[in-house]
Design a protein around this motif. Structure first.
Motif: not given
Length: 228
Positions: A6-9, A29-34, A39-41, A60-62
């Motif tokens: 799960i990617l959390v942005v 398995t979690v990866h958090g970014i801001a 997110a695209l990278r 870039m918005d959601g």
């Protein structure tokens, strides 16, 4: 069984940490970014099964990120839950039309978010298990495993919600369903939706289906059905 990723942005650190903590505790398995750009990278290497995506991101918005995910053939099957303080009907319709799989307004309960995530991942696993159930209706072919619709062998690009509604109705030909029943089948019973948002999705779906649009019939005062 491998852990689902799960990617959390989310650009608000407290919310990002809250979501990440709860998902880690559930064994994901979690990866958090801001940011949307991050997110695209991250997506090509992390290969998430699901993205929890804040709408109001810097740069870039959601919605832009969601649109990129859903229009990319390699990531179109990734589930997206949008988190936002926007709760107007027009905003919900916008999120659905670009392909978001769910929509949760802030402030939100971590338990509700977790329930939504589990429901989406369960449905994805079921869809994969049912991947051979191809539907043929005259010139239209609906392939749930590939998430693909073809009319006269021409591929029709649908959002996830459009595809799920079409597949649900086509799987129950002749039966009439209310708008809430359609959304419950496509998303889950706890998903809040308005009549207008369902109508907007049906309008978009009919436009894309072209000559095959007549199969989706409006039943006045009730909802919709797929013509036998």
């Amino acid at each position: 069984m491998p852990k689902e990723r799960i990617l959390v942005v989310e650009d608000e650190r407290d919310i990002l940490e809250l979501i990440t903590y709860n998902l880690n505790r559930e064994g994901y398995t979690v990866h958090g970014i801001a940011s949307g750009e991050e997110a695209l990278r991250a997506i090509p290497d992390f290969k998430p099964n699901l993205v929890v995506l804040d709408w109001m991101l810097p740069g870039m918005d959601g919605l832009e990120v969601c649109k990129f995910i859903k229009q990319n053939g390699k990531t179109a099957e990734v589930s997206v839950i949008i988190l936002t303080a926007k709760d107007a009907e027009a905003d919900i319709v916008t999120g659905l039309e670009i392909g978001a799989d769910d929509y949760l307004t802030k402030p939100f309960s971590p338990r509700v978010l977790l329930a939504r995530i589990k429901a989406l991942l369960r449905r994805n696993r079921k869809t994969q298990a049912d991947s051979d159930a191809v539907l043929n209706v005259d010139a239209m072919v609906i392939h749930p495993g590939k998430r693909e619709v073809r009319v006269d062998d021409r591929r029709i690009k649908l959002t996830n919600m459009e595809f799920r509604i079409l597949h649900f109705l086509a799987s129950h030909q002749g039966w009439v369903y209310t708008r809430s029943q359609i959304v419950s089948a496509a998303r889950g019973e706890d998903y809040a939706v308005t009549d207008r948002s369902v109508d907007a999705i049906i309008v978009g779906l009919r436009k894309k289906l072209g000559p095959e649009a007549h199969y989706i019939e409006t039943v006045r005062g009730v909802g919709y059905r797929f013509k036998e």
